[in-house]
Design a protein around this motif. Structure first.
Motif, mmCIF file in Angstrom:
data_model
loop_
_atom_site.group_PDB
_atom_site.id
_atom_site.type_symbol
_atom_site.label_atom_id
_atom_site.label_comp_id
_atom_site.label_asym_id
_atom_site.label_seq_id
_atom_site.Cartn_x
_atom_site.Cartn_y
_atom_site.Cartn_z
ATOM 1 N N LEU A 182 -12.129 15.409 4.210
ATOM 2 C CA LEU A 182 -12.799 16.006 5.359
ATOM 3 C C LEU A 182 -11.817 16.619 6.345
ATOM 4 O O LEU A 182 -12.157 17.563 7.071
ATOM 5 N N VAL A 183 -10.584 16.107 6.386
ATOM 6 C CA VAL A 183 -9.559 16.707 7.258
ATOM 7 C C VAL A 183 -9.219 18.103 6.752
ATOM 8 O O VAL A 183 -9.100 19.063 7.516
ATOM 9 N N ALA A 206 -11.626 17.609 25.090
ATOM 10 C CA ALA A 206 -10.629 17.207 24.091
ATOM 11 C C ALA A 206 -10.970 15.823 23.566
ATOM 12 O O ALA A 206 -11.430 14.956 24.311
ATOM 13 N N VAL A 207 -10.729 15.623 22.268
ATOM 14 C CA VAL A 207 -11.058 14.351 21.613
ATOM 15 C C VAL A 207 -9.890 13.960 20.714
ATOM 16 O O VAL A 207 -9.346 14.798 19.981
ATOM 17 N N SER A 208 -9.511 12.686 20.748
ATOM 18 C CA SER A 208 -8.422 12.230 19.886
ATOM 19 C C SER A 208 -8.692 10.871 19.255
ATOM 20 O O SER A 208 -7.881 10.388 18.482
ATOM 21 N N LEU A 213 -14.765 11.383 13.220
ATOM 22 C CA LEU A 213 -16.011 11.978 12.747
ATOM 23 C C LEU A 213 -16.562 12.994 13.746
ATOM 24 O O LEU A 213 -17.105 14.034 13.351
ATOM 25 N N LYS A 214 -16.408 12.709 15.018
ATOM 26 C CA LYS A 214 -16.865 13.653 16.045
ATOM 27 C C LYS A 214 -16.071 14.954 15.950
ATOM 28 O O LYS A 214 -16.629 16.059 16.036
ATOM 29 N N ILE A 261 -22.161 12.929 8.435
ATOM 30 C CA ILE A 261 -21.049 12.786 7.493
ATOM 31 C C ILE A 261 -21.214 11.486 6.727
ATOM 32 O O ILE A 261 -21.406 10.417 7.324
ATOM 33 N N ASN A 262 -21.148 11.591 5.425
ATOM 34 C CA ASN A 262 -21.196 10.408 4.571
ATOM 35 C C ASN A 262 -19.795 10.140 4.027
ATOM 36 O O ASN A 262 -19.264 10.923 3.239
#
Length: 390
Positions: free
Chosen positions: A353-354, A300-302, A306-307, A340-341
């Motif tokens: 991007l979201v 899990a990442v919060s 970008l990841k 990602i730019n």
């Protein structure tokens, strides 16, 4: 209203154009002023779009008219506005192409977006079960299916050619056929049910059970196109018979007890939400707890937008949570270099991007939740659980 499903969403998410216009406008089920306010909301958005196309895209009047004419024509179609839901989503692209969706989701204000892809985040609540559910009214004269949230409820119109919506109509047709063939009221369970002595309770149950088997075999494939929790309403003796026939994996415990008609829709809404709300509160709590457990496992990442976005765009995200108070994160994904730019503002080739990440998670059969800030695992734009360690 027809069920808006994952297939519709994915098909829309793959469209590109320059420009692609997305318009979201609040609409009314009923109106005391001839739906003038709804049409004004929509008209104002078209005016704003036209100004942007002139200024930012340097388009001529003829080019703009070619693009917007299908939407402009809606303003002259009064019957269109008489049959709306709570939100109208309109997508316009070159060659006069227009996609329209009437959705039972609430938005506070109308808005538009111009880019090279449709903006789809406002439609996400229609595709998940975070407060979204079906309510099936078991009335033998006519089955009715509703889609509801805490705030809204709307009937999903079932085509009688596709779903057997009336037990009574079927039985009457069987009786008429029996009489034409000289069988009268004997030798047929349906005829016994409508005959003077009505048959035994067991015969009635078997006849109704057989009907529910036929009806669910027709209905449930439609439900699985956008699977949501489903609650039942109806007189108590019908509930266990239906549950015996149903194979729908998201049929919930608890039901609204009583004999209801079409006019009772608001009562059905209130009583069904009383039953459904604890389930959704429990699910939100479980989702938050699951995030913490996954985080301990490295799944899990919060705190790394970008990841998360890279993972979402490559199919690694199982569940994406988006803060309802999010801001656009502009940029473009370079798939060849997995990079990602970011851009400070929207540019011709950039997109939110979201929004793009959410669309990809849904395409890869994951879940996306538009989450209240207090229900986010941490105070961040997005959070995600992964299918595998990154």
């Amino acid at each position: 209203m027809k069920i808006f499903n994952r297939e519709d969403f994915i098909k829309l998410s793959k469209k590109t154009a320059n420009p692609m216009i997305s318009i979201y406008s609040p609409t009314s089920r009923q109106s005391s002023n001839g739906y003038k306010q709804d049409m004004t909301h929509f008209k104002n958005q078209l005016s704003g779009v036209k100004k942007s196309l002139e200024k930012d895209y340097k388009m001529s009047n003829s080019e703009i008219n070619n693009l917007l004419d299908p939407a402009q024509e809606l303003l002259d179609n009064f019957s269109f506005w008489q049959n709306n839901s709570d939100t109208l989503a309109c997508f316009l692209s070159e060659n006069g192409e227009m996609d329209l969706f009437k959705l039972p989701i609430e938005i506070s204000d109308s808005s538009h977006f111009i880019g090279n892809k449709p903006l789809l985040l406002p439609m996400v609540p229609e595709l998940n079960d975070d407060g979204h559910y079906y309510l099936l009214l078991l009335n033998l004269d006519k089955i009715r299916l509703y889609e509801a949230t805490r705030s809204v409820i709307q009937e999903v119109l079932l085509d009688p050619e596709e779903v057997a919506v009336s037990f009574t109509a079927e039985e009457e047709e069987d009786e008429n056929q029996d009489q034409l063939h000289g069988k009268g009221g004997i030798g047929n369970a349906g005829a016994m049910y409508h005959g003077h002595d009505g048959g035994s309770d067991e015969v009635k149950k078997v006849t109704i059970l057989n009907y529910f088997h036929r009806m669910t075999n027709m209905l449930e494939p439609q439900l699985y196109r956008n699977p949501l929790p489903m609650y039942l309403a109806g007189v108590d003796y019908l509930i266990p018979i239906f549950k015996e026939a149903s194979k729908y994996n998201h049929l919930m415990d608890g039901h609204v007890s009583g004999a209801f008609q079409e006019k009772d829709i608001m009562t059905l809404h209130q009583k069904s939400w009383e039953i459904a709300e604890p389930h959704f509160l429990k699910e939100r709590k479980k989702r938050k707890e699951n995030f913490q457990a996954k985080k301990a496992e490295g799944l899990a990442v919060s705190n790394d937008n970008l990841k998360i976005i890279k993972a979402a765009l490559t199919g690694a995200v199982d569940t994406l949570m988006v803060n309802k108070n999010h801001e656009h994160l502009w940029g473009k994904y370079d798939a060849e270099n997995h990079k990602i730019n970011l851009t400070d503002e929207q540019e011709d080739s950039s997109h939110c991007l979201v929004d793009e990440a959410a669309a990809k998670v849904i395409e890869f059969k994951g879940k996306v939740y538009m989450t209240d800030p207090e229900d986010m695992p941490e105070d961040n734009l997005i959070a995600a659980t992964m299918r595998y360690p990154l």
